[in-house]
Motif scaffolding. Structure first.
Motif, PDB file in Angstrom:
ATOM      1  N   HIS A 214      19.746 -80.644  99.209  1.00 42.38           N
ATOM      2  CA  HIS A 214      19.877 -80.603  97.758  1.00 42.38           C
ATOM      3  C   HIS A 214      18.600 -80.054  97.126  1.00 42.38           C
ATOM      4  CE1 HIS A 214      23.074 -83.464  98.787  1.00 42.38           C
ATOM      5  NE2 HIS A 214      23.613 -83.145  97.632  1.00 42.38           N
ATOM      6  N   VAL A 215      18.774 -79.302  96.055  1.00 39.98           N
ATOM      7  CA  VAL A 215      17.643 -78.741  95.325  1.00 39.98           C
ATOM      8  C   VAL A 215      16.691 -79.843  94.874  1.00 39.98           C
ATOM      9  CG1 VAL A 215      17.052 -77.629  93.124  1.00 39.98           C
ATOM     10  CG2 VAL A 215      18.743 -76.579  94.633  1.00 39.98           C
ATOM     11  N   ARG A 216      17.214 -81.014  94.559  1.00 42.21           N
ATOM     12  CA  ARG A 216      16.355 -82.100  94.076  1.00 42.21           C
ATOM     13  C   ARG A 216      15.334 -82.550  95.127  1.00 42.21           C
ATOM     14  NH1 ARG A 216      21.484 -84.750  94.340  1.00 42.21           N
ATOM     15  NH2 ARG A 216      21.682 -86.083  96.188  1.00 42.21           N
ATOM     16  N   ASN A 217      15.506 -82.165  96.383  1.00 40.67           N
ATOM     17  CA  ASN A 217      14.577 -82.561  97.433  1.00 40.67           C
ATOM     18  C   ASN A 217      13.427 -81.566  97.630  1.00 40.67           C
ATOM     19  OD1 ASN A 217      16.029 -84.913  98.019  1.00 40.67           O
ATOM     20  ND2 ASN A 217      17.395 -83.820  99.419  1.00 40.67           N
ATOM     21  N   MET A 218      13.392 -80.502  96.841  1.00 43.53           N
ATOM     22  CA  MET A 218      12.319 -79.518  96.977  1.00 43.53           C
ATOM     23  C   MET A 218      10.955 -80.162  96.746  1.00 43.53           C
ATOM     24  SD  MET A 218      13.808 -76.167  95.011  1.00 43.53           S
ATOM     25  CE  MET A 218      14.968 -75.053  95.822  1.00 43.53           C
ATOM     26  N   MET A 219       9.961 -79.737  97.510  1.00 40.23           N
ATOM     27  CA  MET A 219       8.589 -80.203  97.283  1.00 40.23           C
ATOM     28  C   MET A 219       8.057 -79.686  95.947  1.00 40.23           C
ATOM     29  SD  MET A 219       6.789 -80.050 101.060  1.00 40.23           S
ATOM     30  CE  MET A 219       6.894 -78.250 101.222  1.00 40.23           C
ATOM     31  N   PHE A 220       8.417 -78.453  95.620  1.00 43.36           N
ATOM     32  CA  PHE A 220       8.028 -77.859  94.344  1.00 43.36           C
ATOM     33  C   PHE A 220       9.311 -77.553  93.570  1.00 43.36           C
ATOM     34  CE2 PHE A 220       4.654 -76.777  97.360  1.00 43.36           C
ATOM     35  CZ  PHE A 220       3.561 -77.322  96.699  1.00 43.36           C
ATOM     36  N   PRO A 221       9.713 -78.434  92.645  1.00 39.44           N
ATOM     37  CA  PRO A 221      10.960 -78.221  91.902  1.00 39.44           C
ATOM     38  C   PRO A 221      10.932 -76.910  91.127  1.00 39.44           C
ATOM     39  CG  PRO A 221      10.147 -80.466  91.607  1.00 39.44           C
ATOM     40  CD  PRO A 221       9.057 -79.700  92.292  1.00 39.44           C
ATOM     41  N   ILE A 222      12.107 -76.441  90.777  1.00 42.27           N
ATOM     42  CA  ILE A 222      12.221 -75.135  90.127  1.00 42.27           C
ATOM     43  C   ILE A 222      11.469 -75.091  88.804  1.00 42.27           C
ATOM     44  CG2 ILE A 222      13.882 -73.534  89.089  1.00 42.27           C
ATOM     45  CD1 ILE A 222      15.795 -74.368  91.422  1.00 42.27           C
ATOM     46  N   ARG A 223      11.462 -76.200  88.080  1.00 44.11           N
ATOM     47  CA  ARG A 223      10.672 -76.229  86.839  1.00 44.11           C
ATOM     48  C   ARG A 223       9.196 -75.932  87.139  1.00 44.11           C
ATOM     49  NH1 ARG A 223      13.146 -78.507  82.328  1.00 44.11           N
ATOM     50  NH2 ARG A 223      15.093 -79.645  82.711  1.00 44.11           N
ATOM     51  N   GLU A 224       8.686 -76.517  88.213  1.00 47.20           N
ATOM     52  CA  GLU A 224       7.285 -76.303  88.571  1.00 47.20           C
ATOM     53  C   GLU A 224       7.047 -74.885  89.082  1.00 47.20           C
ATOM     54  OE1 GLU A 224       5.682 -79.306  91.137  1.00 47.20           O
ATOM     55  OE2 GLU A 224       6.592 -80.942  89.979  1.00 47.20           O
ATOM     56  N   GLU A 225       8.037 -74.318  89.756  1.00 51.33           N
ATOM     57  CA  GLU A 225       7.901 -72.935  90.215  1.00 51.33           C
ATOM     58  C   GLU A 225       7.694 -72.003  89.031  1.00 51.33           C
ATOM     59  OE1 GLU A 225      11.001 -73.637  93.942  1.00 51.33           O
ATOM     60  OE2 GLU A 225      11.279 -71.911  92.624  1.00 51.33           O
ATOM     61  N   ILE A 226       8.527 -72.168  88.015  1.00 47.72           N
ATOM     62  CA  ILE A 226       8.419 -71.308  86.830  1.00 47.72           C
ATOM     63  C   ILE A 226       7.080 -71.520  86.141  1.00 47.72           C
ATOM     64  CG2 ILE A 226       9.390 -70.885  84.527  1.00 47.72           C
ATOM     65  CD1 ILE A 226      12.155 -71.544  85.764  1.00 47.72           C
ATOM     66  N   ALA A 227       6.655 -72.779  86.011  1.00 47.71           N
ATOM     67  CA  ALA A 227       5.381 -73.069  85.360  1.00 47.71           C
ATOM     68  C   ALA A 227       4.211 -72.452  86.127  1.00 47.71           C
ATOM     69  CB  ALA A 227       5.203 -74.582  85.226  1.00 47.71           C
ATOM     70  N   TYR A 228       4.217 -72.614  87.445  1.00 48.81           N
ATOM     71  CA  TYR A 228       3.108 -72.117  88.265  1.00 48.81           C
ATOM     72  C   TYR A 228       3.055 -70.593  88.260  1.00 48.81           C
ATOM     73  CZ  TYR A 228       0.202 -71.422  92.444  1.00 48.81           C
ATOM     74  OH  TYR A 228      -0.772 -71.031  93.314  1.00 48.81           O
ATOM     75  N   ILE A 229       4.197 -69.951  88.511  1.00 46.02           N
ATOM     76  CA  ILE A 229       4.224 -68.481  88.575  1.00 46.02           C
ATOM     77  C   ILE A 229       3.825 -67.874  87.235  1.00 46.02           C
ATOM     78  CG2 ILE A 229       5.733 -66.479  88.883  1.00 46.02           C
ATOM     79  CD1 ILE A 229       7.279 -68.231  90.961  1.00 46.02           C
ATOM     80  N   SER A 230       4.302 -68.478  86.147  1.00 50.32           N
ATOM     81  CA  SER A 230       4.002 -67.921  84.827  1.00 50.32           C
ATOM     82  C   SER A 230       2.557 -68.159  84.415  1.00 50.32           C
ATOM     83  CB  SER A 230       4.944 -68.503  83.774  1.00 50.32           C
ATOM     84  OG  SER A 230       4.674 -69.878  83.531  1.00 50.32           O
ATOM     85  N   THR A 231       1.805 -68.940  85.191  1.00 46.53           N
ATOM     86  CA  THR A 231       0.386 -69.097  84.913  1.00 46.53           C
ATOM     87  C   THR A 231      -0.365 -67.802  85.183  1.00 46.53           C
ATOM     88  OG1 THR A 231       0.518 -71.429  85.552  1.00 46.53           O
ATOM     89  CG2 THR A 231      -1.682 -70.453  85.452  1.00 46.53           C
ATOM     90  N   PHE A 232       0.005 -67.108  86.267  1.00 47.17           N
ATOM     91  CA  PHE A 232      -0.766 -65.906  86.631  1.00 47.17           C
ATOM     92  C   PHE A 232      -0.049 -64.607  86.291  1.00 47.17           C
ATOM     93  CE2 PHE A 232       1.545 -67.088  90.550  1.00 47.17           C
ATOM     94  CZ  PHE A 232       2.141 -65.893  90.913  1.00 47.17           C
ATOM     95  N   MET A 233       1.223 -64.649  85.924  1.00 50.59           N
ATOM     96  CA  MET A 233       1.927 -63.439  85.520  1.00 50.59           C
ATOM     97  C   MET A 233       2.927 -63.782  84.424  1.00 50.59           C
ATOM     98  SD  MET A 233       4.459 -62.891  88.833  1.00 50.59           S
ATOM     99  CE  MET A 233       5.752 -61.883  88.081  1.00 50.59           C
ATOM    100  N   THR A 234       3.092 -62.866  83.509  1.00 50.87           N
ATOM    101  CA  THR A 234       4.086 -63.052  82.459  1.00 50.87           C
ATOM    102  C   THR A 234       5.462 -62.790  83.046  1.00 50.87           C
ATOM    103  OG1 THR A 234       2.518 -62.330  80.773  1.00 50.87           O
ATOM    104  CG2 THR A 234       4.860 -62.309  80.184  1.00 50.87           C
ATOM    105  N   LEU A 235       6.295 -63.812  83.067  1.00 49.99           N
ATOM    106  CA  LEU A 235       7.660 -63.628  83.543  1.00 49.99           C
ATOM    107  C   LEU A 235       8.442 -62.823  82.519  1.00 49.99           C
ATOM    108  CD1 LEU A 235       8.390 -67.122  85.119  1.00 49.99           C
ATOM    109  CD2 LEU A 235       8.166 -64.941  86.314  1.00 49.99           C
ATOM    110  N   GLN A 236       9.231 -61.877  83.014  1.00 53.57           N
ATOM    111  CA  GLN A 236       9.993 -60.966  82.162  1.00 53.57           C
ATOM    112  C   GLN A 236      11.478 -61.094  82.453  1.00 53.57           C
ATOM    113  OE1 GLN A 236       8.664 -59.324  79.793  1.00 53.57           O
ATOM    114  NE2 GLN A 236       6.502 -59.079  80.300  1.00 53.57           N
ATOM    115  N   PRO A 237      12.333 -60.821  81.474  1.00 55.73           N
ATOM    116  CA  PRO A 237      13.772 -60.819  81.739  1.00 55.73           C
ATOM    117  C   PRO A 237      14.121 -59.885  82.897  1.00 55.73           C
ATOM    118  CG  PRO A 237      13.373 -60.714  79.381  1.00 55.73           C
ATOM    119  CD  PRO A 237      12.030 -60.554  80.055  1.00 55.73           C
ATOM    120  N   GLY A 238      14.925 -60.395  83.816  1.00 56.11           N
ATOM    121  CA  GLY A 238      15.293 -59.634  85.000  1.00 56.11           C
ATOM    122  C   GLY A 238      14.483 -59.990  86.219  1.00 56.11           C
ATOM    123  N   ASP A 239      13.351 -60.695  86.054  1.00 55.46           N
ATOM    124  CA  ASP A 239      12.608 -61.187  87.216  1.00 55.46           C
ATOM    125  C   ASP A 239      13.463 -62.206  87.961  1.00 55.46           C
ATOM    126  OD1 ASP A 239      10.401 -59.667  86.572  1.00 55.46           O
ATOM    127  OD2 ASP A 239       9.271 -61.335  85.698  1.00 55.46           O
TER     128      ASP A 239
END
Length: 284
Positions: A214-239
């Motif tokens: 299940h996705v809920r068992n991820m060590m780095f949840p998807i919310r955190e993935e978006i937060a972390y990645i968007s720290t060093f790059m601006t996420l754009q539509p279509g990424d």
């Protein structure tokens, strides 16, 4: 609503997949040539509105990689506790997530063959959920991360295992062989957090269940993935962010169980669908 890229009669389209076939919508949106253009314009709702009541336009078509012109695809590696344990190196959960790029040329579409190259036969499977960004953002708080997701799809993040070991710290060359992975079959608009929070990833090879978590068992949840990645790059539509695969890939069996011509791999998540691919050797 299931929104796909497909080819019919030698022409590429995007549109909606109905039970009876495909409804081509791209001829109505010439100002948005591809689904990446649709994402950039925030046009998913426009597609769904236009599709209402439309008849099927194609019953004979082939699925393409769902966003064949995606310019940025980032993958999260080793993101389930059991996957971390598979490495048998005694390491605890890492402080930061592992990331690597993939390119659209490394993916094919639903019902198309994964291609095993002649240089190496350690082709492996990795079933994952992929998210498509619909709203740009930088330094996005985790609490707001889902507001930036436009759609969900599935990924078989096919890997040539021996080639991820060619260097000390990177895996890029093992992750980008042409048509070694697949993405699709379609995009499902993201409308409810439960679509991710309750998602269960299953991968079958020749009918045998190999991955199940299940996705809920991820060590780095998807919310955190978006937060972390968007720290060093601006996420754009279509990424696209490919969010991590559970334990059970072929490399972790003893002996390894790599894919071979004739195999059938199916990645499934309720509410998104099933991504199905066969395996063929490359013809050179």
């Amino acid at each position: 609503m299931r929104i796909a890229s497909f080819t019919a009669g030698g022409t590429a389209f995007y549109g909606v997949i109905a039970d009876a076939g495909a409804i081509a919508l791209s001829p109505d949106f010439t100002h948005w040539p591809t689904l990446c253009d649709v994402m950039a314009a925030g046009g998913l709702n426009d597609l769904t509105q236009v599709a209402k009541g439309r008849p099927v336009t194609h019953t004979d078509f082939t699925y393409d990689m769902v966003m064949p012109d995606a310019s940025r695809i980032l993958c999260v590696g080793v993101n389930f506790p059991d996957r971390n344990a598979e490495y048998k190196d005694g390491s605890a959960q890492p402080k930061y997530m592992s990331l690597f790029p993939r390119f659209a040329s490394g993916f094919t579409g639903h019902n198309q063959p994964l291609i095993r190259p002649p240089e190496n036969h350690t082709l492996d499977y990795e079933g994952e959920v992929a998210i498509v960004i619909g709203k740009a953002g930088r330094r996005i708080p985790a609490a707001d991360a889902y507001d930036h997701i436009a759609a969900l799809t599935l990924c078989n993040e096919g890997t040539i295992r021996d080639w991820v070991r060619h260097a000390k710290f990177n895996v890029t060359q093992g992750k980008n062989w042409d048509r070694s992975g697949a993405m699709g079959p379609w995009l499902v608009p993201f409308t409810d957090p439960a679509q991710l929070d309750e998602a269960r990833i299953q991968t079958h090879v020749n009918g045998e269940l190999r991955q199940d978590d299940h996705v809920r068992n991820m060590m780095f949840p998807i919310r955190e993935e978006i937060a972390y990645i968007s720290t060093f790059m601006t996420l754009q539509p279509g990424d696209i962010i490919v969010t991590g695969t559970p334990t059970g890939a072929g490399a972790r069996f003893d002996p390894p169980r790599y894919l071979a011509p004739g195999d059938v791999v199916e990645v499934s998540v309720d509410g998104i669908g099933t991504l199905r691919n066969t395996v063929e050797d490359e013809v050179i």
